[in-house]
Design an enzyme around this catalytic site. Sequence first.
Site, PDB file in Angstrom:
ATOM      1  N   LYS A 157       0.882  -1.177   0.000  1.00 55.24           N
ATOM      2  CA  LYS A 157       0.000   0.000   0.000  1.00 55.24           C
ATOM      3  C   LYS A 157       0.914   1.220   0.000  1.00 55.24           C
ATOM      4  O   LYS A 157       1.209   1.803   1.043  1.00 55.24           O
ATOM      5  CB  LYS A 157      -0.939  -0.038   1.216  1.00 55.24           C
ATOM      6  CG  LYS A 157      -2.077   0.972   1.139  1.00 55.24           C
ATOM      7  CD  LYS A 157      -3.093   0.704   2.236  1.00 55.24           C
ATOM      8  CE  LYS A 157      -4.131   1.809   2.345  1.00 55.24           C
ATOM      9  NZ  LYS A 157      -4.984   1.942   1.175  1.00 55.24           N
TER      10      LYS A 157
HETATM   11  N1  PPE Z   1      -7.684  -1.515  -2.924  1.00 58.39           N
HETATM   12  C1  PPE Z   1      -7.166  -0.269  -2.874  1.00 58.39           C
HETATM   13  C2  PPE Z   1      -6.477   0.269  -4.073  1.00 58.39           C
HETATM   14  C3  PPE Z   1      -7.308   0.486  -1.711  1.00 58.39           C
HETATM   15  O1  PPE Z   1      -6.784   1.712  -1.666  1.00 58.39           O
HETATM   16  C4  PPE Z   1      -8.000  -0.052  -0.606  1.00 58.39           C
HETATM   17  C5  PPE Z   1      -8.163   0.744   0.642  1.00 58.39           C
HETATM   18  C6  PPE Z   1      -8.528  -1.358  -0.700  1.00 58.39           C
HETATM   19  C7  PPE Z   1      -8.336  -2.049  -1.867  1.00 58.39           C
HETATM   20  C8  PPE Z   1      -9.228  -2.006   0.449  1.00 58.39           C
HETATM   21  O2  PPE Z   1      -8.326  -2.367   1.469  1.00 58.39           O
HETATM   22  P1  PPE Z   1      -8.743  -2.403   3.007  1.00 58.39           P
HETATM   23  O3  PPE Z   1      -8.921  -1.007   3.442  1.00 58.39           O
HETATM   24  O4  PPE Z   1      -7.620  -3.091   3.668  1.00 58.39           O
HETATM   25  O5  PPE Z   1     -10.001  -3.193   3.099  1.00 58.39           O
HETATM   26  N2  PPE Z   1      -8.207   2.137   0.467  1.00 58.39           N
HETATM   27  C9  PPE Z   1      -7.938   2.993   1.577  1.00 58.39           C
HETATM   28  C10 PPE Z   1      -7.672   4.409   1.152  1.00 58.39           C
HETATM   29  C11 PPE Z   1      -8.792   5.171   0.578  1.00 58.39           C
HETATM   30  C12 PPE Z   1      -8.408   6.604   0.312  1.00 58.39           C
HETATM   31  O6  PPE Z   1      -9.178   7.287  -0.380  1.00 58.39           O
HETATM   32  O7  PPE Z   1      -7.366   7.051   0.787  1.00 58.39           O
HETATM   33  C13 PPE Z   1      -8.981   2.857   2.670  1.00 58.39           C
HETATM   34  O8  PPE Z   1     -10.092   2.380   2.427  1.00 58.39           O
HETATM   35  O9  PPE Z   1      -8.658   3.212   3.797  1.00 58.39           O
END
Ligand code: PPE
Length: 312
Positions: A157
């Site tokens: 990430k």
């Molecule tokens: N894919 C991506 C590209 C992504 O950024 C997130 C979270 C997810 C999947 C889901 O992952 P999880 O949060 O572990 O379930 N995106 C984060 C950032 C959003 C933002 O705008 O900044 C979040 O949801 O916190």
Amino acid sequence: MTPTEYIWMNGKLVRWDDAKIHICSHVIHYGSSVFEGMRIYKTAKGSVAFRLRDHSERLLNSAKIYRMEIPYTADELDEAMLSTVGANGLEECYVRPVAYRGYGTLGVDPSNCPVDVAIATWPWGKYLGEDAMENGVSVCFSSWNRIAPNTMPAMAKAGANYMNSQLIKMEAISHGYAEGIALDVSGNVSEGSGENIFLVRKGVLITPTFAASILPGITRSSVIRLAEDMGIKVIEQNVPREALYLADEVFFTGSAAEITPISKIDNIVIGEGKAGPITKKLQAAFFNIVGGRTKDKYGWLTPVPEYKEVTV
Ligand code: PPE
């Protein structure tokens, strides 16, 4: 955004307005950061962090991929996140730890730059709009692919990955959609700009594999667990684009997005065009756990301890 009082920076709480870094920090020029996003929920027994340790571990894993040595252990990161929430007196919020290559030398090689860590917390409502949880959001496929294997590691990430996400998101918004879904370089479904994606077809829950350039979402893994415990069959597989058009239900998952149904994709109505029965069951199970209304049988919640002392 709504500022809160303190931001944690390298072990100390500093005032929100004083949480600054030098313009020649490596991260500004080369995007060298890894981060997390986690929600704090309010329950009748006080505030709780959702899957705290999993977020700390993913932060450390993202850093490992980039050979970035974070000078804190998972225990220390857990504690720092909880104390930042406590110091700000927030009952419900979003927590954003970020580790970045700081001020040292410029040039691509980051080895002479420190790895700094900061944690900000702020209130964050429904990611894709208040009405999205019931009525769903209208989204499109993006003309941008998700980052390709051997270019940028999608399992990290990393801040830089979100240049790709920004292209996806801005394009979708400029065309009047709430969000964009990216395909991977093979043309299979990958994920949204900030969410994982699931589809339901004839009672089976299907989601792309890690090999589809997705972030291994913590909400994604929670939903898989909840579904399996409900007796719903879950398959992780390659998903062709048209399978989403033909699905009975499609939804996004993410820490910010939680479980958000998708009503239309490219203006094609998905199922009934609103949250379907399996989406609703999963939403109910998820929100009952994070809201403290059902037993936390998976050990996903960590209470936010009462904060004692402010050191600034
Ligand atoms: N894919 C991506 C590209 C992504 O950024 C997130 C979270 C997810 C999947 C889901 O992952 P999880 O949060 O572990 O379930 N995106 C984060 C950032 C959003 C933002 O705008 O900044 C979040 O949801 O916190």
